[in-house]
Write a protein that holds these residues in place. Structure first.
Motif, mmCIF file in Angstrom:
data_model
loop_
_atom_site.group_PDB
_atom_site.id
_atom_site.type_symbol
_atom_site.label_atom_id
_atom_site.label_comp_id
_atom_site.label_asym_id
_atom_site.label_seq_id
_atom_site.Cartn_x
_atom_site.Cartn_y
_atom_site.Cartn_z
ATOM 1 N N THR A 96 1.176 -1.687 -0.086
ATOM 2 C CA THR A 96 0.154 -0.577 -0.112
ATOM 3 C C THR A 96 1.170 0.985 -0.292
ATOM 4 O OG1 THR A 96 -1.577 -1.036 1.378
ATOM 5 C CG2 THR A 96 -1.631 0.760 1.298
ATOM 6 N N TRP A 97 0.140 1.589 -1.306
ATOM 7 C CA TRP A 97 1.469 2.981 -1.239
ATOM 8 C C TRP A 97 1.057 4.314 -1.485
ATOM 9 C CZ3 TRP A 97 4.910 6.157 -0.516
ATOM 10 C CH2 TRP A 97 5.687 7.180 -1.746
ATOM 11 N N ARG A 98 0.957 5.160 -0.544
ATOM 12 C CA ARG A 98 -0.035 6.557 -0.383
ATOM 13 C C ARG A 98 0.639 8.007 -1.002
ATOM 14 N NH1 ARG A 98 -3.069 10.121 2.523
ATOM 15 N NH2 ARG A 98 -5.126 9.900 2.028
ATOM 16 N N THR A 140 -3.605 6.631 -4.153
ATOM 17 C CA THR A 140 -3.440 5.720 -3.350
ATOM 18 C C THR A 140 -2.343 4.378 -4.449
ATOM 19 O OG1 THR A 140 -3.888 6.023 -1.433
ATOM 20 C CG2 THR A 140 -2.814 3.664 -1.668
ATOM 21 N N SER A 141 -1.675 3.783 -4.410
ATOM 22 C CA SER A 141 -1.970 2.055 -4.650
ATOM 23 C C SER A 141 -1.384 1.218 -4.462
ATOM 24 C CB SER A 141 -0.334 2.415 -6.170
ATOM 25 O OG SER A 141 -0.427 3.904 -6.612
ATOM 26 N N ARG A 142 -1.758 0.175 -5.241
ATOM 27 C CA ARG A 142 -2.017 -1.402 -3.841
ATOM 28 C C ARG A 142 -1.551 -1.791 -5.170
ATOM 29 N NH1 ARG A 142 -6.722 1.574 -1.638
ATOM 30 N NH2 ARG A 142 -6.623 1.833 0.039
ATOM 31 N N TRP A 143 -0.857 -3.164 -5.065
ATOM 32 C CA TRP A 143 -0.521 -4.291 -5.742
ATOM 33 C C TRP A 143 -0.240 -5.173 -4.546
ATOM 34 C CZ3 TRP A 143 2.776 -0.037 -5.093
ATOM 35 C CH2 TRP A 143 4.279 -0.287 -4.837
ATOM 36 N N ILE A 144 0.533 -6.661 -5.697
ATOM 37 C CA ILE A 144 0.824 -7.377 -4.826
ATOM 38 C C ILE A 144 1.955 -7.806 -5.005
ATOM 39 C CG2 ILE A 144 0.881 -10.533 -4.198
ATOM 40 C CD1 ILE A 144 -1.746 -8.863 -3.318
ATOM 41 N N ALA A 145 3.148 -8.106 -4.592
ATOM 42 C CA ALA A 145 4.898 -7.750 -4.944
ATOM 43 C C ALA A 145 5.684 -9.500 -4.618
ATOM 44 C CB ALA A 145 5.741 -6.855 -4.545
#
Length: 336
Positions: free
Chosen positions: A43-45, A80-85
């Motif tokens: 989660t990157w805000r 906000t960006s959300r992703w699975i790494a």
């Protein structure tokens, strides 16, 4: 009269912080929450700047894929960006950076969970825009992260500072002042802990409106003319400080929820943030006392007259504080 007004203006200019917003603490936020074997939810805000996301980018360790996320979506306050790494081998020893942070005045709160379930929080700044995940994150890391955040929140939260300033202007006897400041500290510490731990749950907008109204009420007490009958608030400032301190603690808790807390070190993070708030409050009170002492020596008779009950300088400060707080009260109620 000129000397009195000059003293009042100098005192006001020296005491009020520069940010215009009542809460200036708006760091960016990067969280790496472990989902499973070598897999993390990111989660990157980022704060909004001119209606666009701030020009900073989160870069995960080289072992992670993808290292950068998709285009952000506006969430009402930021982007906000959300992703699975997938991070082969875990995060330990990996370097997490925020590109472009050095060119800003923004901090980034980084929270991450290692493969063994340990959680930690790190504060990234323009001077230190990257961090290497340690082999054994501990309580010292949490303390070093949340204590400065507490100091910054109280020193950049102009509404809380104006309440403390009005309290200092109202209470003239040092014993009463000590009791009032202690009561305020105890009260906001209680509600900060209760709200953060989920024991108290009140909606933020009404709380923020009443916080502004509490400043208006104190400013009205400060502006009372000389010789006016002593009010209940003036006789028992500790009770007023305690009651309103409960509300201010809820305001602190709202800011702390926005920042986020590490679940495994919740108590340490809460303690560190609250200690930071107290350190910032003590620094502000010391600055007020120091500035008042300096002005008292530069203009002894004029400053004493200006800051006496009913004096021009004291009333100018009271009306200035009360007017700004009244504006906030209306603004916050309108935002319901």
């Amino acid at each position: 009269m000129r000397t009195a007004l000059l003293a009042a203006l100098l005192l006001l200019a020296g005491l009020l912080p520069q940010p215009a917003a009542p809460h200036a603490l708006q760091p960016a936020y990067l969280e790496l929450a472990r989902l499973g074997e070598d897999t993390w939810r990111i989660t990157w805000r980022r704060p909004a700047v001119g209606g666009r996301p701030m020009a900073i980018a989160a870069a995960l360790p080289d072992a992670c894929s993808p290292r950068r996320g998709p285009a952000p979506a506006f969430d009402g306050g930021g982007f906000t960006s959300r992703w699975i790494a997938r991070c082969a081998g875990g995060l330990r020893g990996g370097r997490i950076a925020v590109e472009g942070l050095a060119a800003t005045r923004t901090d980034v709160l980084l929270r991450y969970e290692t493969a063994d379930g340990r959680a930690a929080a790190v504060r990234l700044t323009p001077d230190a825009p990257a961090a290497t995940v340690p082999e054994d994150p501990g309580a010292a890391t949490v303390l070093a992260t949340y204590l400065p955040l507490g100091v910054e929140h109280i020193l950049e939260g102009i509404d809380h500072l104006l309440f403390v300033l009005a309290l200092l202007l109202l209470v003239r006897r040092w014993r009463r002042l000590l009791a009032a400041v202690t009561a305020f500290t105890l009260a906001h510490s209680l509600t900060l802990a209760g709200a953060t731990l989920g024991l108290i749950d009140l909606p933020g907008p009404p709380v923020e409106a009443v916080i502004a109204l509490s400043i208006v009420m104190l400013a009205a007490e400060v502006a009372r003319p000389a010789g006016a009958p002593e009010t209940w608030a003036a006789r028992r400032p500790w009770a007023v400080a305690f009651g309103f301190g409960l509300l201010h603690g809820l305001g602190f808790a709202g800011a702390l929820r926005e920042i986020g807390l590490p679940e495994t070190d919740l108590a340490m993070a809460l303690l560190a943030f609250n200690l930071g708030v107290e350190l910032g409050q003590i620094a502000f009170i010391a600055a007020v006392a120091g500035l008042a002492l300096l002005l008292g020596r530069l203009w002894p008779r004029g400053f004493r007259a200006a800051m006496a009950p009913g004096g021009a300088g004291l009333r100018a400060l009271a009306y200035g504080i009360g007017s700004l707080a009244a504006f906030w009260t209306v603004e916050r109620i309108a935002a319901f």
